[in-house]
Scaffold this active site. Structure first.
Site, PDB file in Angstrom:
ATOM      1  N   THR A 271      59.085 -24.944 -18.557  1.00 23.16           N
ATOM      2  CA  THR A 271      59.548 -23.569 -18.463  1.00 23.16           C
ATOM      3  C   THR A 271      60.489 -23.385 -17.299  1.00 23.16           C
ATOM      4  O   THR A 271      60.206 -23.834 -16.211  1.00 23.16           O
ATOM      5  CB  THR A 271      58.388 -22.580 -18.331  1.00 23.16           C
ATOM      6  OG1 THR A 271      58.906 -21.270 -18.422  1.00 23.16           O
ATOM      7  CG2 THR A 271      57.641 -22.750 -17.066  1.00 23.16           C
TER       8      THR A 271
ATOM      9  N   GLU B  79      57.877 -10.863 -15.423  1.00 19.95           N
ATOM     10  CA  GLU B  79      58.622  -9.669 -15.019  1.00 19.95           C
ATOM     11  C   GLU B  79      57.819  -8.404 -15.296  1.00 19.95           C
ATOM     12  O   GLU B  79      57.415  -8.143 -16.431  1.00 19.95           O
ATOM     13  CB  GLU B  79      59.962  -9.646 -15.749  1.00 19.95           C
ATOM     14  CG  GLU B  79      60.921 -10.703 -15.225  1.00 19.95           C
ATOM     15  CD  GLU B  79      62.194 -10.815 -16.025  1.00 19.95           C
ATOM     16  OE1 GLU B  79      63.167 -11.355 -15.477  1.00 19.95           O
ATOM     17  OE2 GLU B  79      62.211 -10.385 -17.189  1.00 19.95           O
TER      18      GLU B  79
ATOM     19  N   THR C 242      64.945 -15.948  -9.083  1.00 23.10           N
ATOM     20  CA  THR C 242      65.825 -14.892  -9.593  1.00 23.10           C
ATOM     21  C   THR C 242      65.059 -13.569  -9.542  1.00 23.10           C
ATOM     22  O   THR C 242      65.027 -12.909  -8.523  1.00 23.10           O
ATOM     23  CB  THR C 242      66.318 -15.219 -11.018  1.00 23.10           C
ATOM     24  OG1 THR C 242      65.209 -15.543 -11.856  1.00 23.10           O
ATOM     25  CG2 THR C 242      67.289 -16.392 -10.983  1.00 23.10           C
TER      26      THR C 242
END
EC number: 2.3.1.35
Length: 402
Positions: free
Chosen positions: A188, A275, A151
């Protein structure tokens, strides 16, 4: 005793008897691979660990129930861009439809197919595109499936080791996705491990659960636990080595060491690819009262926003580290805590030392930061991984939906 140092990472390759595919079907709005499958040529022993988030996604629940039936799996169908989470009865129906369509394509029972999704929460899967995607999938030996689950990740996470069991070469290969919403309480995001070792399904489950506690469960990016977190292991036995049925088996130690290394490497890659992250942060705690407390302290340090921000700014502010230690429930001798950052000793017996702050700051410009803590209350240890907190983290998550 076999130790992790006895096994080494090697170049990515699939174990005997596995194939995959990753394609673009347009589930998301960007031009990228977003759909795929992972298949064993024969039914494989299977194990899984799953998110503890109360809003567990439909595919996660379905895969958990499927594996728990007999601890056997042969295929997983997966997608990115849509989590199929918080989608009600329709979401559950869509996950079941995926499972059924894939079982029909492969000519296997539905209880041999797992389903995995990741992406935006609250959106229904576009089942026309999913159906077309299943029809398009074909066997390959490349690594496209490792890209189809991404993603906000900057790159795919891959790890592979080869070991010898009973005179046979055994391969353990894994891939994972994860960049944000990382604060696991089982594993995770999404992780998939394949091996051609043979092992009893319940023993595999026990082994996976034990090793997840010290690998995937010891990373954090932002303190958030996803609705879709899942790790699945498949072991098809096609290497021809003797099947493991007990922890007392001669080759169990080397198998566990190999599995642990793959899980740990994937966990570290996820933390490093947080991120907006620019640095991987590793915290090693020694002198803890027990291993659980060592793990608690290590994870608290790498999860502290103040510590993460200091690391981004290359600020050797050890006060943020010691205050984080003091907030945990772990046993601490408040007069005898030692702290090092990148090998530079900053605190001894809970008192600050004189050190070259410029040299310390310069060292924090590297892509990996190591924090070493000694609590001096026991002989146990703990380890955890995280990343720095950057401006880009806010930017990415401020516009994730739009």
């Amino acid at each position: 005793m076999i130790k992790m140092n006895d096994v080494k990472l090697t170049n990515f390759q699939w174990p005997t008897g596995y194939y995959n595919d990753g394609i673009e079907v347009g589930i998301g709005t960007t031009d990228k691979l977003d759909f795929g499958y992972l298949v064993s040529e024969v039914p494989a022993s299977a194990a899984g660990t799953y998110t503890t988030n109360k809003f567990q996604a439909a595919p996660t629940k379905l895969t958990k129930n499927t594996i728990n039936q007999d601890h056997v799996l042969q295929a997983v169908v997966l997608n990115s861009a849509c989590a199929n989470s918080c989608t009600g009865k329709q979401g559950e129906k869509n996950a079941l439809t995926e499972q059924q369509l894939m079982s029909q394509k492969l000519g296997i029972d539905t209880n041999l197919v797992g389903v995995a999704s990741t992406g935006l929460i609250g959106s229904q899967l576009p089942m026309d595109k999913v159906t077309d995607g299943i029809n398009q999938l074909s066997p390959h030996q490349d690594d496209n499936v490792t890209k189809a689950v991404l993603t906000t990740d900057k790159k795919s996470k891959q790890a592979c080791v080869q070991i010898e069991m009973g005179g046979k070469k055994v391969t353990i290969t894994g891939f994972a996705k994860g960049s944000g919403m990382i604060h696991p309480k089982m594993a995770t995001m999404l992780g998939f491990i394949t091996t051609d070792a043979g092992i009893d399904g319940e023993l595999l489950q026990e082994t996976l659960s034990h090793n997840v506690d010290t690998t995937f469960n010891q990373i954090t990016v932002d303190g958030d636990t996803s609705t879709n977190d899942m790790v699945v292991v498949m072991a098809n036995g096609m290497a021809g080595a003797p099947k493991l049925t007990s922890t007392d088996d001669a080759d169990f130690g080397i198998f566990q060491a190999g599995l642990h290394l793959v899980l740990q490497e994937l966990a570290k890659q996820i933390a490093a690819d947080g991120e907006g992250a620019t640095k991987l942060v590793e915290c090693n705690v020694n002198g803890a009262f027990n291993d659980l407390e060592g793990q608690e302290v290590a994870k608290a340090i790498v999860g502290s926003n103040l510590v993460k921000a200091a690391i981004f700014g290359q600020d050797p502010n050890w006060g943020r580290i010691i205050s984080t230690i003091g907030m945990t429930n772990a046993h601490v001798d408040i007069d005898h805590v030692d702290i090092e950052v990148n090998g530079i000793k900053m605190v001894q017996d809970s008192l600050g030392l004189s050190f070259d702050e410029k040299a310390a700051s310069d060292s924090m410009g590297s892509s990996k930061i190591e924090i070493d803590v000694n609590l001096h209350v026991g002989s146990a240890s703990g380890q955890a991984w995280g990343c720095d907190l950057t401006y880009n983290y806010v930017k990415i998550n401020a516009s994730y939906h739009t």
